[in-house]
Structures are given as structure tokens and as C-alpha cells.
Design an enzyme around this catalytic site. Sequence first.
Site, PDB file in Angstrom:
ATOM      1  N   TYR A 259       1.022  -1.090  -0.078  1.00  0.00           N
ATOM      2  CA  TYR A 259       0.137  -0.310  -0.355  1.00  0.00           C
ATOM      3  C   TYR A 259       0.669   1.304  -0.128  1.00  0.00           C
ATOM      4  O   TYR A 259       1.586   0.846   0.871  1.00  0.00           O
ATOM      5  CB  TYR A 259      -0.573  -0.029   1.194  1.00  0.00           C
ATOM      6  CG  TYR A 259      -2.081  -0.805   1.611  1.00  0.00           C
ATOM      7  CD1 TYR A 259      -2.870  -0.977   0.804  1.00  0.00           C
ATOM      8  CD2 TYR A 259      -2.412  -1.947   2.425  1.00  0.00           C
ATOM      9  CE1 TYR A 259      -4.168  -2.226   0.930  1.00  0.00           C
ATOM     10  CE2 TYR A 259      -3.379  -2.698   2.538  1.00  0.00           C
ATOM     11  CZ  TYR A 259      -4.227  -2.617   1.829  1.00  0.00           C
ATOM     12  OH  TYR A 259      -5.398  -3.430   2.134  1.00  0.00           O
ATOM     13  N   LYS A 341      -2.888  -5.275  -8.151  1.00  0.00           N
ATOM     14  CA  LYS A 341      -4.600  -6.119  -7.699  1.00  0.00           C
ATOM     15  C   LYS A 341      -5.192  -5.041  -7.081  1.00  0.00           C
ATOM     16  O   LYS A 341      -4.908  -3.838  -6.598  1.00  0.00           O
ATOM     17  CB  LYS A 341      -3.144  -6.646  -6.348  1.00  0.00           C
ATOM     18  CG  LYS A 341      -4.976  -6.902  -5.343  1.00  0.00           C
ATOM     19  CD  LYS A 341      -4.281  -7.853  -3.782  1.00  0.00           C
ATOM     20  CE  LYS A 341      -5.636  -8.392  -3.460  1.00  0.00           C
ATOM     21  NZ  LYS A 341      -5.767  -7.681  -2.495  1.00  0.00           N
ATOM     22  N   HIS A 366     -11.359  -6.814  -3.750  1.00  0.00           N
ATOM     23  CA  HIS A 366     -10.893  -6.818  -1.929  1.00  0.00           C
ATOM     24  C   HIS A 366     -12.013  -7.507  -1.101  1.00  0.00           C
ATOM     25  O   HIS A 366     -11.846  -7.458  -0.071  1.00  0.00           O
ATOM     26  CB  HIS A 366     -11.343  -5.740  -1.163  1.00  0.00           C
ATOM     27  CG  HIS A 366      -9.648  -5.002  -0.587  1.00  0.00           C
ATOM     28  ND1 HIS A 366      -8.264  -4.844  -1.272  1.00  0.00           N
ATOM     29  CD2 HIS A 366      -9.655  -5.026   0.814  1.00  0.00           C
ATOM     30  CE1 HIS A 366      -7.277  -4.613  -0.245  1.00  0.00           C
ATOM     31  NE2 HIS A 366      -8.309  -4.915   1.004  1.00  0.00           N
TER      32      HIS A 366
HETATM   33  C1  LIG Z   1      -9.017  -9.800   6.586  1.00  0.00           C
HETATM   34  C2  LIG Z   1      -8.563  -9.323   5.808  1.00  0.00           C
HETATM   35  C3  LIG Z   1      -7.694  -8.739   5.506  1.00  0.00           C
HETATM   36  C4  LIG Z   1      -7.158  -7.784   3.896  1.00  0.00           C
HETATM   37  N1  LIG Z   1      -6.410  -7.378   3.929  1.00  0.00           N
HETATM   38  C5  LIG Z   1      -5.408  -7.482   3.069  1.00  0.00           C
HETATM   39  C6  LIG Z   1      -4.586  -6.620   2.487  1.00  0.00           C
HETATM   40  O1  LIG Z   1      -3.581  -6.121   3.626  1.00  0.00           O
HETATM   41  N2  LIG Z   1      -3.991  -6.171   1.181  1.00  0.00           N
HETATM   42  C7  LIG Z   1      -4.352  -6.532   0.611  1.00  0.00           C
HETATM   43  O2  LIG Z   1      -4.533  -5.792  -0.963  1.00  0.00           O
HETATM   44  N3  LIG Z   1      -5.940  -7.436   0.589  1.00  0.00           N
HETATM   45  C8  LIG Z   1      -6.306  -7.152   1.708  1.00  0.00           C
HETATM   46  N4  LIG Z   1      -7.302  -8.346   1.460  1.00  0.00           N
HETATM   47  C9  LIG Z   1      -8.105  -8.681   0.759  1.00  0.00           C
HETATM   48  C10 LIG Z   1      -7.589 -10.085   0.197  1.00  0.00           C
HETATM   49  O3  LIG Z   1      -5.859  -9.428  -0.609  1.00  0.00           O
HETATM   50  C11 LIG Z   1      -8.684 -10.036  -1.132  1.00  0.00           C
HETATM   51  O4  LIG Z   1      -8.701  -9.681  -1.657  1.00  0.00           O
HETATM   52  C12 LIG Z   1      -9.702 -10.972  -0.754  1.00  0.00           C
HETATM   53  O5  LIG Z   1     -10.571 -11.792   1.478  1.00  0.00           O
HETATM   54  C13 LIG Z   1      -9.906 -11.881  -1.462  1.00  0.00           C
HETATM   55  O6  LIG Z   1     -11.752 -12.900  -0.728  1.00  0.00           O
HETATM   56  P1  LIG Z   1     -11.840 -13.850   0.074  1.00  0.00           P
HETATM   57  O7  LIG Z   1     -11.963 -13.306   1.523  1.00  0.00           O
HETATM   58  O8  LIG Z   1     -13.231 -14.208  -0.454  1.00  0.00           O
HETATM   59  O9  LIG Z   1     -11.158 -14.496  -0.399  1.00  0.00           O
HETATM   60  C14 LIG Z   1      -7.793  -8.614   2.996  1.00  0.00           C
HETATM   61  C15 LIG Z   1      -8.768  -9.555   3.495  1.00  0.00           C
HETATM   62  C16 LIG Z   1      -9.125  -9.864   4.085  1.00  0.00           C
HETATM   63  C17 LIG Z   1     -10.818 -10.782   4.376  1.00  0.00           C
END
Ligand SMILES: Cc1cc2nc3c(=O)[nH]c(=O)nc-3n(C[C@H](O)[C@H](O)[C@H](O)COP(=O)(O)O)c2cc1C
Length: 496
Positions: A259, A341, A366
Site C-alpha cells: 500500500y 491488485k 478486496h
Molecule cells: C481480514 C482481511 C485482511 C485483508 N488485508 C489485505 C491487505 O492487507 N492487503 C490487500 O491487498 N488485501 C487484503 N485483503 C483482501 C485479500 O487480499 C483478498 O483480496 C480477499 O480476501 C479475497 O476474498 P476472499 O476473502 O473471499 O478469499 C484482506 C482481506 C481480509 C478478509
Amino acid sequence: MARKWSLWEVGKHTAEGDCWMVLHGKVYDVSIPVPKPTVLTTTPDNASTLKITSFVSKHPGGKGILLRNSGRDATAAFQSAHPLEILEEQLAPEQLIGEIDQTREPSGADPLPAVMAGEDVSTEPSPPVSTMLSVGEIESYAMQRLSPKAISYYVSASDDEITKHANNQIFRSILLRPRVFIDCTECSLATTILGHPVGLPIFVSPAARARFGHPSGEAGIAMACSQFNALQVISKNASMSPSDIVQAGPDAVFAWQLYVLKDLAATERTLAQIRQIPQIKFIVLTLDAPFPGKREADERFKMSEVASGAAAQAWGTEGGLTWQKTLAWLGKHTTLPIVLKGIQTWEDAYAATLFPTVRGIIVSNHGGRALDTTTTPVQVLLEIRKFCPQVFDKIDVLIDGGIKRGTDVVKALALGAKGVGIGRPALYGLAVAGHEGVKRVLQILADETMTAMRLLGVQRTSELSSRHINTAALQHQLLEDAVSLDAIERGVKAKL
Ligand SMILES: Cc1cc2nc3c(=O)[nH]c(=O)nc-3n(C[C@H](O)[C@H](O)[C@H](O)COP(=O)(O)O)c2cc1C
């Protein structure tokens, strides 16, 4: 020489305007207002804007948890959420005011324990993880084990959570087309992602704060990925240092997610640290959350935990990123390939191919945590197929969001994805049984994917194609007309 303080002296500083705490043996005054250079853009006008803030007021988790940990050794609470490096990134040098002197404790003084808000976890034993048969079953056990704080953080999605649920539901609208008389006794899940051989087309997406779920945190995820030679994308907001995480997974493949912070200098320092970690093979720049989505479950938890709520923008992420400026800047701080992403339209997928340092995209919303009611990754893959299929030849297209079954994986691969990421399922596996739980999640998905491939008549992931799926039910939802590719190119270049 660093000034020495006793815990008793630290204990006198517990107010918002006078807030000290001990972290890893060092004493910090997080209430000192410090001017920090805040670089919003690279234009001369605001390149050196100075903001005078105290960290207490800008802590994304709310000031309450800081105040409740003030005047004491807060290391345990800090470690559950953050790696050591974040202190250097987020605090100014003048906020480090000395070291703790254990020898100067007045006799009989009991040090106050760190306050771990909402961290009460179930002590009921779960059944052995080997008896859990699906990602859904692991999720339901995770809900019994996770603390209220972790549940509100992990499970939450934006607004009415329509996108979060649609991400998964949409896979049910795609039908599979098995072929017969194909010998699939030999079947392999091995593939490559950005040229790196991996054992699975399934990777672990970046997710912040894995230690909310289990003390082994992101290192536990790395241990599990290592068993499958799988890719783990380490979050910028991981609760452990990237160098410790990669050590835990000698046979895993790693990428690191970025980020861009408003404090560009801090971001550059972090990129310099990442350059020292040869196991990290590419940088994943997240673009879908320059401003945080409205995640009410998470907000509500913070409100109940503290009266103050959280800072408006988590860790001060920069909202002013652009194709030209940001990619040019990033190219000066890393020679690693870049993956974007959070791509959510075919236009942006195409635009990504116009930049040589960009070697891949992750089509992602996300996990429904940013903007609600956006299109799902499956629909974006269909759009790319319709309007600019050449994207699949130029860069690796990865997706994440809503993957719970091997059939979801094969459908995404048949639509052209090179790999499929899981966010929450890995965290839920971790919560249930540490690295063994993540391993179980990957094993279940790997087994289901192989079963689906065999029943489709496919031996290699690269053989999966649009011939193996029927997407007729989704075709009427696709955009009818489109801007020309030239117009997209002109639009991106016009901003040079
Ligand atoms: C608790 C949590 C924290 C996340 N933190 C980040 C992060 O720090 N950076 C990021 O690019 N995406 C983050 N994401 C998004 C994930 O990389 C991903 O895109 C998403 O969880 C995919 O969906 P799913 O949970 O249904 O598999 C986060 C998602 C969750 C659930």
C-alpha cells in the site's frame, strides 16, 4: 546513551496528551506531536506539506486501545497486530524516549499486563482438522474459535456485503462440461505464476493481521504454503516481519503486497527493506482500497471497544495514485516485477498491459471489503475475454474473492486465470489449527481441484479452456459496447 526508565515511571503517563508505553524493551511517548513530511503527490506544491500530529489521534485501531495500554509494557498487544518494523515506519525518532530499566522496579510492583481488547477466544477444543472436509466446515469452526475482534475484522465486508457474497455465488451460474474417454490417471496441479514454478494454481492472498487468528500468524501460512510450493502474497500490514515470514516457508514462493502511504519516505524505507529479502519475487501493488470501504461490523466493534473510533484512513494510504506517476516512482524503488491488485474492469486490465514493469494483475474487489455492488472477478474475466483477450497472452491474470471449492478454481482457470487466491479461507484455517489448518484448507482445495480436472477430462491446468464451461447464464449481464483500445491507450498516455 539511551535514557533508562522504570516501569513505575512509565506508569505515570496514561493520558491522551501524555501517553507512554513500553514496546520490545523500549519506551515510546506516542503523544508527542511531531511534524512528519506528508508527500501527497510529487507535485512541488504539496511535496513537503507538514502535518503536526500525535500518534494517539491517528492510530487506525482507535486511540482507546492505545490509552488502555498506556503506562505499561504493551508488547504482547502490539505483537498480536504488528511487526517490529512498523515502529520505524509510523513513529518519529523523537518519540523513542529511552529504554526500560528492569533493575529499577520498586519492590512488590506488579507490572500491568498488556490489554488485548476483544481477544477472548474459545477454549473448547475443535475436532482434529483432518476430519474437516470442506472450506465451509473449517469456516464454521473458525467462527467458534476466533475472538470477537478477529471475527469483526476478518468476516466484515462493505455496506450490505453484496459483492462479498456475489463473489462466491457467481461461480454457481457457471456450468461445467466434462469430456469422456480421456485418461486422467496422471493429473498435475503444477503451474507457473510470473514464471515461477508453483505446486498449486491456488495462492494465499495478502491479508493483514494473521496473528489475530493464531499466534503463528503469517509464518504459519508460510509453513503451509511451503508444503505445496505455493505462492503466499505477504500483506503490507502483516502482523510479522516479512523476513521472519519467508524464513518459515523455505519451499514457498513469496510476493509482497504494497500500500503506498501518504508518507512516501516511509514507504520507500519499507521498499528498501523488501529489496534485502531475495525470497520475495514480485511486488503486488493494491489499488482497490485507496480509501477504506465502509465495513460496519468492524467499525461497530471498534466503537464498542473504544468510544473514539478509528482514524479515517488506515495507516494513511495515499489516495492520489495514478498510472504514470505511481508506476514511474515504484520503478525507482524496486527492480522486481509488479502485479496490480484490485483491477475491476477490462479497461484497466488492458491499460495494465501498456506498462512494461507490470507483469500481472489480480482481478479482485478486496473480498468485497472496498466498494460494494461492484462486478465480481468472474464477470471481469468474462469482460476481458470479450473486449481484450490479448491481455491473457501479455500478462498473468490472477483472481481472488469467494473461492471455496475446487470447482470454483477450475472455472476461474477455464476463464483464463493463471492462479486463484484465497483470503479469508487461509485465515480461518489458521484460526482453527495454526499452520496445520492452513495446510488442510490448501489440501481440500487441491484435492477438489484435481477431482474436478479429472472429471472434466483434463490433466494439466493449462488445458482448461472455455470449452470446459458454459457461461450462457452470465452473458446477458456483460457490457454491450465498449470504448476502443486506442481510446484507452490515448487516455493513459494523455496523463503523461
Ligand atoms: C481480514 C482481511 C485482511 C485483508 N488485508 C489485505 C491487505 O492487507 N492487503 C490487500 O491487498 N488485501 C487484503 N485483503 C483482501 C485479500 O487480499 C483478498 O483480496 C480477499 O480476501 C479475497 O476474498 P476472499 O476473502 O473471499 O478469499 C484482506 C482481506 C481480509 C478478509
